[in-house]
Design a protein around this motif. Sequence first.
Motif, mmCIF file in Angstrom:
data_model
loop_
_atom_site.group_PDB
_atom_site.id
_atom_site.type_symbol
_atom_site.label_atom_id
_atom_site.label_comp_id
_atom_site.label_asym_id
_atom_site.label_seq_id
_atom_site.Cartn_x
_atom_site.Cartn_y
_atom_site.Cartn_z
ATOM 1 N N GLN A 51 0.812 -1.203 0.000
ATOM 2 C CA GLN A 51 0.000 0.000 0.000
ATOM 3 C C GLN A 51 0.853 1.264 0.000
ATOM 4 O O GLN A 51 0.500 2.264 -0.640
ATOM 5 N N GLN A 52 1.988 1.230 0.672
ATOM 6 C CA GLN A 52 2.906 2.371 0.633
ATOM 7 C C GLN A 52 3.420 2.598 -0.784
ATOM 8 O O GLN A 52 3.549 3.745 -1.236
ATOM 9 N N LEU A 53 3.719 1.505 -1.494
ATOM 10 C CA LEU A 53 4.176 1.629 -2.875
ATOM 11 C C LEU A 53 3.085 2.238 -3.748
ATOM 12 O O LEU A 53 3.365 3.102 -4.587
ATOM 13 N N ALA A 54 1.846 1.809 -3.537
ATOM 14 C CA ALA A 54 0.740 2.374 -4.309
ATOM 15 C C ALA A 54 0.612 3.870 -4.050
ATOM 16 O O ALA A 54 0.365 4.656 -4.973
ATOM 17 N N ALA A 55 0.801 4.270 -2.800
ATOM 18 C CA ALA A 55 0.686 5.688 -2.460
ATOM 19 C C ALA A 55 1.797 6.508 -3.098
ATOM 20 O O ALA A 55 1.555 7.595 -3.644
ATOM 21 N N THR A 56 3.002 6.017 -3.046
ATOM 22 C CA THR A 56 4.139 6.808 -3.531
ATOM 23 C C THR A 56 4.195 6.862 -5.055
ATOM 24 O O THR A 56 4.932 7.691 -5.607
ATOM 25 N N THR A 57 3.428 6.016 -5.745
ATOM 26 C CA THR A 57 3.420 6.035 -7.213
ATOM 27 C C THR A 57 2.136 6.634 -7.784
ATOM 28 O O THR A 57 1.994 6.717 -9.001
ATOM 29 N N THR A 58 1.211 7.058 -6.922
ATOM 30 C CA THR A 58 -0.041 7.602 -7.439
ATOM 31 C C THR A 58 0.160 8.988 -8.047
ATOM 32 O O THR A 58 1.063 9.729 -7.651
ATOM 33 N N ASP A 59 -0.699 9.329 -9.004
ATOM 34 C CA ASP A 59 -0.677 10.673 -9.576
ATOM 35 C C ASP A 59 -1.949 11.446 -9.239
ATOM 36 O O ASP A 59 -2.086 12.612 -9.622
ATOM 37 N N THR A 60 -2.871 10.781 -8.542
ATOM 38 C CA THR A 60 -4.151 11.400 -8.207
ATOM 39 C C THR A 60 -4.695 10.812 -6.917
ATOM 40 O O THR A 60 -4.657 9.593 -6.738
ATOM 41 N N PHE A 61 -5.194 11.665 -6.041
ATOM 42 C CA PHE A 61 -6.000 11.170 -4.926
ATOM 43 C C PHE A 61 -7.031 12.229 -4.577
ATOM 44 O O PHE A 61 -7.030 13.340 -5.116
ATOM 45 N N PHE A 62 -7.952 11.862 -3.714
ATOM 46 C CA PHE A 62 -9.007 12.765 -3.274
ATOM 47 C C PHE A 62 -8.933 12.880 -1.761
ATOM 48 O O PHE A 62 -8.572 11.924 -1.071
ATOM 49 N N VAL A 63 -9.276 14.054 -1.247
ATOM 50 C CA VAL A 63 -9.198 14.304 0.192
ATOM 51 C C VAL A 63 -10.522 14.891 0.665
ATOM 52 O O VAL A 63 -11.050 15.826 0.062
ATOM 53 N N ALA A 64 -11.068 14.311 1.737
ATOM 54 C CA ALA A 64 -12.288 14.804 2.357
ATOM 55 C C ALA A 64 -11.941 15.405 3.709
ATOM 56 O O ALA A 64 -11.115 14.865 4.453
ATOM 57 N N THR A 65 -12.576 16.532 4.022
ATOM 58 C CA THR A 65 -12.368 17.221 5.293
ATOM 59 C C THR A 65 -13.719 17.718 5.792
ATOM 60 O O THR A 65 -14.695 17.786 5.036
ATOM 61 N N ALA A 66 -13.768 18.090 7.068
ATOM 62 C CA ALA A 66 -15.010 18.589 7.660
ATOM 63 C C ALA A 66 -14.742 19.899 8.372
ATOM 64 O O ALA A 66 -13.728 20.057 9.060
ATOM 65 N N GLY A 67 -15.663 20.848 8.232
ATOM 66 C CA GLY A 67 -15.524 22.143 8.864
ATOM 67 C C GLY A 67 -16.040 22.142 10.292
ATOM 68 O O GLY A 67 -16.523 21.126 10.806
ATOM 69 N N PRO A 68 -15.983 23.291 10.959
ATOM 70 C CA PRO A 68 -16.386 23.373 12.357
ATOM 71 C C PRO A 68 -17.874 23.124 12.577
ATOM 72 O O PRO A 68 -18.294 22.757 13.669
ATOM 73 N N ASP A 69 -18.680 23.300 11.517
ATOM 74 C CA ASP A 69 -20.114 23.066 11.629
ATOM 75 C C ASP A 69 -20.511 21.668 11.186
ATOM 76 O O ASP A 69 -21.700 21.350 11.092
ATOM 77 N N GLY A 70 -19.510 20.814 10.907
ATOM 78 C CA GLY A 70 -19.794 19.452 10.482
ATOM 79 C C GLY A 70 -19.983 19.278 8.995
ATOM 80 O O GLY A 70 -20.079 18.149 8.511
ATOM 81 N N ARG A 71 -20.033 20.376 8.255
ATOM 82 C CA ARG A 71 -20.187 20.257 6.805
ATOM 83 C C ARG A 71 -18.901 19.699 6.195
ATOM 84 O O ARG A 71 -17.801 20.034 6.615
ATOM 85 N N VAL A 72 -19.065 18.879 5.179
ATOM 86 C CA VAL A 72 -17.951 18.123 4.607
ATOM 87 C C VAL A 72 -17.635 18.633 3.206
ATOM 88 O O VAL A 72 -18.524 19.086 2.473
ATOM 89 N N ASP A 73 -16.357 18.564 2.847
ATOM 90 C CA ASP A 73 -15.887 18.970 1.534
ATOM 91 C C ASP A 73 -15.017 17.855 0.975
ATOM 92 O O ASP A 73 -14.281 17.198 1.717
ATOM 93 N N ALA A 74 -15.106 17.621 -0.319
ATOM 94 C CA ALA A 74 -14.244 16.646 -0.991
ATOM 95 C C ALA A 74 -13.505 17.347 -2.115
ATOM 96 O O ALA A 74 -14.106 18.121 -2.875
ATOM 97 N N SER A 75 -12.213 17.086 -2.219
ATOM 98 C CA SER A 75 -11.385 17.801 -3.185
ATOM 99 C C SER A 75 -10.440 16.840 -3.899
ATOM 100 O O SER A 75 -10.163 15.742 -3.413
ATOM 101 N N HIS A 76 -9.952 17.287 -5.045
ATOM 102 C CA HIS A 76 -9.040 16.502 -5.888
ATOM 103 C C HIS A 76 -7.614 16.993 -5.703
ATOM 104 O O HIS A 76 -7.375 18.191 -5.558
ATOM 105 N N ARG A 77 -6.664 16.068 -5.682
ATOM 106 C CA ARG A 77 -5.249 16.410 -5.671
ATOM 107 C C ARG A 77 -4.556 15.594 -6.761
ATOM 108 O O ARG A 77 -4.740 14.378 -6.862
ATOM 109 N N GLY A 78 -3.759 16.285 -7.583
ATOM 110 C CA GLY A 78 -3.058 15.603 -8.657
ATOM 111 C C GLY A 78 -1.655 16.146 -8.832
ATOM 112 O O GLY A 78 -1.354 17.280 -8.436
ATOM 113 N N GLY A 79 -0.802 15.338 -9.430
ATOM 114 C CA GLY A 79 0.582 15.723 -9.686
ATOM 115 C C GLY A 79 1.314 14.562 -10.328
ATOM 116 O O GLY A 79 0.732 13.498 -10.588
#
Length: 292
Positions: A168-196
């Motif tokens: 799984q570490q190898l898969a992570a270090t070779t990826t070119d794209t992932f998505f990240v979800a976070t939550a704000g102080p009011d509990g609302r959630v956001d999903a975003s794209h990361r690429g490189g």
Amino acid sequence: MTVETFHPGERAVQARAGVQDRAEHVGRGIGAVIPAVAARFLSDRRTLVVGATDQKGRVWASMLSGPAGFLAADGESTLAVAARPVPGDPLAAVLETPAEVGTIALDSAGRRRMRLNGRSVPDGRGGLLITAEQVYANCPKYIQRRHPLDTPSTPELLGSGSRLSTRQQLAATTTDTFFVATAGPDGRVDASHRGGHPGFLSVHGPELLSWPDYPGNNMFMTLGNMELNPAAGLLLPDWETGGALLVSGQAEPDADRTVWFTVERVVELAHATPLTWSEPEYSPANPPIIRA
């Protein structure tokens, strides 16, 4: 722009970056209505990334999929999703009840994306209805061009744990794209794209990852949520097999806007979607990989 467009965490990050005016300008494009052009965009998509928080306060990101048309605007402010997470997915139980969700729909082939955040409820037919609270488009930066291929398959839970295996570490270090979800102080959630370029996600061991926060739309919704709530979830798709690596943990950006992510839980799914994807054409916006 109203005061409610950004919460204090987002405004704090914008202020440190000196982009308050730019953020205010871009923030005017955020609405709670699904425009006709967005409805057409969604109806053509084959996947939808969804982020939500489980009962233990962990944030997860996952991917739903279906044929074109499985996403459909139901009126001006509701998105109908004819899919649910597969068995073994941490969000399967979460989305059986009402939940705050962040979503992002990605058109890899056309290098387009849009986000829709709101409240999800089961539709009684095995799908979801999401009432939109934030709808907005994102720039095409860092999206690798790929084309989906139908590959019928049966989802399978491969395993779960509290740390990344060597594979799984190898898969992570070779990826070119992932998505990240976070939550704000009011509990609302956001999903975003990361690429490189492969290697932009750094692996420092089975329990620690990091990545640079590349310049984007200057709203800093992801970093703004992390400012006040470090809980975050990563989704690393396996584009070749349709599998998915889901990781939940704690994220802390440093002064250089490198995000340090401490792994707490890991779930790996085989055939999480019935899609595989063509080889990538890397985005011309991807910065070179620089190692210290």
